[in-house]
Design a protein around this motif. Sequence first.
Motif, short mmCIF file in Angstrom:
data_model
loop_
_atom_site.label_atom_id
_atom_site.label_comp_id
_atom_site.label_asym_id
_atom_site.label_seq_id
_atom_site.Cartn_x
_atom_site.Cartn_y
_atom_site.Cartn_z
N ASN A 68 70.22 77.47 -61.92
CA ASN A 68 70.69 78.69 -62.47
C ASN A 68 72.21 78.53 -63.14
O ASN A 68 72.32 78.86 -64.14
CB ASN A 68 70.71 80.06 -61.34
CG ASN A 68 70.87 81.20 -62.45
OD1 ASN A 68 72.01 81.41 -62.45
ND2 ASN A 68 69.76 81.82 -62.96
N ILE A 72 73.36 78.45 -67.31
CA ILE A 72 74.39 79.32 -68.06
C ILE A 72 75.30 78.23 -68.60
O ILE A 72 75.97 78.47 -69.63
CB ILE A 72 75.09 80.03 -67.02
CG1 ILE A 72 73.96 81.23 -66.30
CG2 ILE A 72 76.18 80.77 -67.56
CD1 ILE A 72 74.67 81.91 -65.34
N GLN A 292 67.89 87.37 -67.86
CA GLN A 292 68.20 86.08 -67.99
C GLN A 292 68.61 85.38 -69.55
O GLN A 292 69.50 84.79 -69.85
CB GLN A 292 67.54 84.91 -67.26
CG GLN A 292 67.75 85.06 -65.86
CD GLN A 292 67.41 83.77 -65.01
OE1 GLN A 292 67.06 82.71 -65.71
NE2 GLN A 292 67.15 83.88 -63.55
N GLY A 295 71.30 86.85 -70.96
CA GLY A 295 72.61 86.33 -70.56
C GLY A 295 72.94 84.90 -71.39
O GLY A 295 74.01 84.48 -71.70
N ALA A 373 70.21 93.54 -62.76
CA ALA A 373 70.17 92.27 -63.31
C ALA A 373 70.62 91.97 -64.65
O ALA A 373 71.54 91.01 -65.07
CB ALA A 373 68.61 91.75 -63.44
N ASN A 377 73.68 89.12 -64.98
CA ASN A 377 73.27 88.02 -65.82
C ASN A 377 74.51 87.92 -66.93
O ASN A 377 74.90 86.86 -67.53
CB ASN A 377 71.98 87.73 -66.29
CG ASN A 377 71.03 87.33 -65.53
OD1 ASN A 377 71.16 86.05 -65.36
ND2 ASN A 377 70.51 88.16 -64.75
N THR A 378 74.82 89.14 -67.47
CA THR A 378 76.00 89.35 -68.51
C THR A 378 77.30 88.85 -68.05
O THR A 378 78.07 88.11 -68.55
CB THR A 378 76.12 90.60 -69.08
OG1 THR A 378 74.91 91.21 -69.70
CG2 THR A 378 77.04 90.86 -70.15
N ARG A 380 77.79 86.98 -65.39
CA ARG A 380 77.88 85.43 -65.15
C ARG A 380 78.02 84.53 -66.57
O ARG A 380 78.59 83.79 -66.54
CB ARG A 380 76.49 85.06 -64.61
CG ARG A 380 76.23 85.44 -62.92
CD ARG A 380 75.03 84.44 -62.56
NE ARG A 380 75.01 85.15 -60.89
CZ ARG A 380 73.95 85.75 -60.63
NH1 ARG A 380 73.06 86.07 -61.73
NH2 ARG A 380 73.68 86.27 -59.47
N THR A 385 81.70 85.29 -62.35
CA THR A 385 80.96 84.92 -61.38
C THR A 385 81.28 85.34 -59.90
O THR A 385 80.37 85.69 -58.79
CB THR A 385 80.53 83.46 -61.37
OG1 THR A 385 81.78 82.83 -61.01
CG2 THR A 385 79.76 82.70 -62.71
#
Length: 448
Positions: A68, A72, A292, A295, A373, A377-378, A380, A385
């Motif tokens: 993951n 990103i 995701q 993101g 979520a 995800n945005t 990250r 993080t």
Amino acid sequence: MAGPNQTPKNKDVLNLAWPMTVKAIMLHGTVVIDTLLVAPLGEAALAAMALATAVAGFVLGIILAIANALQIRVAQAKGTADQNFIRSTFWIGIGINICVGLSGLLTILIFGDDVIHIMAQVPDLNAMANDYLSIFVIVILGEALGQALSSYFNGLGNTRLPMFSYLLSVPVNIIASLIFIHGVGFVPEFGIKGAAIGSAIAVSAQAIFLAICAYRSQTSLPDVWHHGSVANALSRHMKFALPIVVTFVSAAFATHICTLIYAKMALNDFAALAIISPWIMVAGTIGMQWAQASGIIVAHMLGQGADADDLNRFLKQAWFGAAGCAIFVALTFGGMCLLVDVFYPSLTEETLRLLIAFLPILVLLPFPKGSNAMCGNTLRAAGDTIAVMHIFVWSQWLFRVPATALFILVWDLNAVWVLSIQLIEEVMKFPLFHRRFLYSDWRSGRLL
């Protein structure tokens, strides 16, 4: 995706999200398929498989975490259009995942039997779980390579190749599992061990397919490693990835510790949770993959230097899409609970009653979970993080794990109460995620 001067639309999210959703459903569907195929062997076999996958899940959680982070990071590199950044990220991510997979396999071979022996209720359960795990370790190696390659292609925006790899592996899994569970022709009957053999064959086929695709895409070593050297590139990658890895590893450990605590419940309660958990992952992945995909696009936009207004316009649309996904998931859960006796006709009446009683929780769960979520995800994608890590880790270890132990080991509550912990946890995280999303300066891109 939209060009650098255009705000992406929900159709851009959908173009990324639907192949990721199909792929993720098939990934989690590996467990669902094994559950459906093993169910005729009885509740004891289901419980044994749940124990074995809980032990293996510690390593798979680490592998998925690193993958993951790689996804990103590749998306950020893609936004900058720096080929050396992209190639550096690819090779570092692949190397880390393979090393983790090999280390995890060795750890399970050494300690897996002892963990199962401690948690198993009866000797037969212990033996069946070990039979399944002895083969399932092959799945770990396949996933180490396959998940890293999938994340690389996803980060580039080519989400269809990972989907195609699972369109290949799922039929292989079904056919091979049926053959090895029940025995066909010259192949003997392996029982629960056959389900693991089928999964191992399928995951190997998927990893080989993706490796061939990566080779054909001429993913060569970078001319110059990102930030000048392998050591510097690795250091930058790990600095970005470590909070994501901690977040996902913590989630995996918390989830599987809870699963091991589930083993102390009555067999019907444990079996009901073992059956519904894969369904929660499969149906819930629709909203997760939408988040995701959103993101990934945010990472592309930040890499391109998009301003706050463009980001806000895009995310406002994406949030409406996330709400639609939550509605669809809630309806899916409702249909599953109402037709549970069709899916699992061999289960006892008590187990079926528990599955139907899960309905109110499952219908409510997708809404706070989906919105959380989107925030996670945005943040990250923008490099924030550490804040995401804190929200997840503290909610897991200060609430979910203690509550599970209290509900089962102290109060001896049934499976419906235990499942409600998931909903309560999402509600607790909701204000924390949304406050961070609304009031932090992640839109500046300074954390990339």
